[in-house]
Structures are given as C-alpha cells and as structure tokens.
Scaffold this motif. Structure first.
Motif, PDB file in Angstrom:
ATOM      1  N   LEU A  57     -13.228   9.945   5.875  1.00 21.32           N
ATOM      2  CA  LEU A  57     -11.812  10.106   6.171  1.00 21.32           C
ATOM      3  C   LEU A  57     -11.359   8.913   6.998  1.00 21.32           C
ATOM      4  N   PHE A  58     -10.356   8.198   6.511  1.00 23.35           N
ATOM      5  CA  PHE A  58      -9.859   6.998   7.173  1.00 23.35           C
ATOM      6  C   PHE A  58      -8.433   7.196   7.660  1.00 23.35           C
ATOM      7  N   SER A  59      -8.115   6.582   8.791  1.00 21.49           N
ATOM      8  CA  SER A  59      -6.724   6.485   9.233  1.00 21.49           C
ATOM      9  C   SER A  59      -6.338   5.020   9.223  1.00 21.49           C
ATOM     10  N   PHE A  60      -5.106   4.757   8.884  1.00 20.79           N
ATOM     11  CA  PHE A  60      -4.521   3.419   8.973  1.00 20.79           C
ATOM     12  C   PHE A  60      -3.090   3.610   9.451  1.00 20.79           C
ATOM     13  N   PRO A  61      -2.515   2.644  10.165  1.00 14.62           N
ATOM     14  CA  PRO A  61      -1.136   2.809  10.630  1.00 14.62           C
ATOM     15  C   PRO A  61      -0.146   2.856   9.458  1.00 14.62           C
ATOM     16  N   ALA A  62       0.631   3.928   9.390  1.00 12.15           N
ATOM     17  CA  ALA A  62       1.706   4.093   8.401  1.00 12.15           C
ATOM     18  C   ALA A  62       1.302   3.705   6.981  1.00 12.15           C
ATOM     19  N   PRO A  63       0.288   4.354   6.392  1.00 13.13           N
ATOM     20  CA  PRO A  63      -0.129   3.984   5.039  1.00 13.13           C
ATOM     21  C   PRO A  63       0.951   4.327   4.003  1.00 13.13           C
ATOM     22  N   PRO A  64       1.258   3.389   3.129  1.00  8.16           N
ATOM     23  CA  PRO A  64       2.249   3.690   2.089  1.00  8.16           C
ATOM     24  C   PRO A  64       1.618   4.530   0.980  1.00  8.16           C
ATOM     25  N   PRO A  65       2.395   5.413   0.374  1.00  6.59           N
ATOM     26  CA  PRO A  65       1.836   6.130  -0.776  1.00  6.59           C
ATOM     27  C   PRO A  65       1.596   5.148  -1.920  1.00  6.59           C
ATOM     28  N   ARG A  66       0.566   5.389  -2.716  1.00  8.37           N
ATOM     29  CA  ARG A  66       0.247   4.485  -3.819  1.00  8.37           C
ATOM     30  C   ARG A  66      -0.695   5.153  -4.805  1.00  8.37           C
ATOM     31  N   PRO A  67      -0.676   4.714  -6.046  1.00  8.27           N
ATOM     32  CA  PRO A  67      -1.625   5.251  -7.011  1.00  8.27           C
ATOM     33  C   PRO A  67      -3.017   4.628  -6.878  1.00  8.27           C
ATOM     34  N   SER A  68      -3.111   3.374  -6.413  1.00  8.57           N
ATOM     35  CA  SER A  68      -4.406   2.716  -6.328  1.00  8.57           C
ATOM     36  C   SER A  68      -4.489   1.724  -5.176  1.00  8.57           C
ATOM     37  N   ARG A  69      -3.716   0.662  -5.192  1.00  8.03           N
ATOM     38  CA  ARG A  69      -3.762  -0.364  -4.149  1.00  8.03           C
ATOM     39  C   ARG A  69      -2.361  -0.722  -3.722  1.00  8.03           C
ATOM     40  N   PRO A  70      -2.132  -1.174  -2.498  1.00 10.80           N
ATOM     41  CA  PRO A  70      -3.088  -1.361  -1.407  1.00 10.80           C
ATOM     42  C   PRO A  70      -3.572  -0.006  -0.875  1.00 10.80           C
ATOM     43  N   GLU A  71      -4.600  -0.033  -0.025  1.00 10.46           N
ATOM     44  CA  GLU A  71      -5.159   1.195   0.503  1.00 10.46           C
ATOM     45  C   GLU A  71      -4.059   2.017   1.157  1.00 10.46           C
ATOM     46  N   ALA A  72      -4.056   3.325   0.864  1.00 10.00           N
ATOM     47  CA  ALA A  72      -3.026   4.210   1.372  1.00 10.00           C
ATOM     48  C   ALA A  72      -3.547   5.641   1.382  1.00 10.00           C
ATOM     49  N   GLN A  73      -2.696   6.585   1.778  1.00 11.64           N
ATOM     50  CA  GLN A  73      -3.161   7.973   1.829  1.00 11.64           C
ATOM     51  C   GLN A  73      -3.531   8.453   0.444  1.00 11.64           C
ATOM     52  N   GLY A  74      -4.481   9.351   0.385  1.00  9.46           N
ATOM     53  CA  GLY A  74      -4.981   9.862  -0.889  1.00  9.46           C
ATOM     54  C   GLY A  74      -6.394   9.386  -1.145  1.00  9.46           C
ATOM     55  N   LEU A  75      -6.850   9.543  -2.358  1.00 12.32           N
ATOM     56  CA  LEU A  75      -8.203   9.134  -2.718  1.00 12.32           C
ATOM     57  C   LEU A  75      -8.332   7.619  -2.630  1.00 12.32           C
ATOM     58  N   ARG A  76      -9.299   7.134  -1.855  1.00 12.98           N
ATOM     59  CA  ARG A  76      -9.492   5.690  -1.680  1.00 12.98           C
ATOM     60  C   ARG A  76     -10.331   5.114  -2.812  1.00 12.98           C
ATOM     61  N   HIS A  77     -11.483   5.706  -3.066  1.00 13.15           N
ATOM     62  CA  HIS A  77     -12.344   5.284  -4.170  1.00 13.15           C
ATOM     63  C   HIS A  77     -13.379   6.359  -4.452  1.00 13.15           C
TER      64      HIS A  77
END
Length: 130
Positions: A57-77
């Motif tokens: 489980l990762f946290s990053f400041p204000a991750p944008p939603p995205r289907p794949s990249r850049p890294e964001a909330q949701g499944l990373r890999h």
C-alpha cells in the motif's frame, strides 16, 4: 517462461490512514513492514495474506486518478514471482516485449523488472527467494 505465483499487488491510495485502517482492521491483513520515503513524500506499507502473498500500500501526495500511468490511486501493478528475472526478461525481449532494466529492491535485496501488457498495465517480474 514459468510463472510461479503472484508475489504481490501494489495499490496507491488517496488517503493513507483510511486505507491502512481498512486493510489492517477491516480485512485483517498483517503488517510486515512500513517505510516512510521522505524523498518521495510517500509511505509504503507491506501487508501479508495468510498464503504469503502480499499487498503493498503506497501513499503519494494528491495522486491523480488514472488507468495506468503516471502512478496514482488504484492498482499500481501486478507482480509475478519467478526463479530467474534475467532469464525471463530475455524471454520477453526475444518476443518483442519492451522490458525495463533489472533493478534491486532496496529493502529485500531481490531483483525485479517491469514491462507492460498490451493495454499498458504495468507488470513486474520479481525474483523468488526460493
């Protein structure tokens, strides 16, 4: 290539405290390790399932939603455990798949690399300890 099993799934969350509570208290996953990465303004929480598989489980400041990249909330890999990362990398490249350079995990000392499926989903080969 012989994939052994899924090693871990990595998830980037929007609210670290809320997600940490959900995965540990609601789902009952065991905390294996927790690392704050100041340079990335990020925290990484390793959680274990009973069979040994893990969720990172990762946290990053204000991750944008995205289907794949850049890294964001949701499944990373999605990560697959393999016996020999270099051999599997060569097999993928021989089939025309672009594979990143092999790196070493700074916490476990194990080798890994990334590539993508045809839709761009990040996939990882992670060298098994066995």
């Amino acid at each position: 290539m012989e994939l052994l099993r899924i090693h871990h799934a990595a998830i980037i969350c929007a609210d670290y405290a809320r997600s940490r509570r959900f995965y540990t208290e609601v789902l009952g996953l065991r905390v294996v390790a927790e690392h704050h990465r100041a340079a990335r303004q990020s925290t990484k929480l390793d959680l274990a399932l009973p069979d040994g598989s893990q969720i990172e489980l990762f946290s990053f400041p204000a991750p944008p939603p995205r289907p794949s990249r850049p890294e964001a909330q949701g499944l990373r890999h999605l990560s697959f455990a393999v016996a020999d990362v270099a051999r599997c990398k060569a097999e993928l490249e021989a089939q025309g798949v672009a594979v990143e350079d092999i790196r070493t995990d700074e916490y476990t000392g194990r080798r890994f690399t990334f590539f993508a499926d045809p839709d761009g989903l990040p996939l990882e080969l992670y060298e098994d300890a066995a």
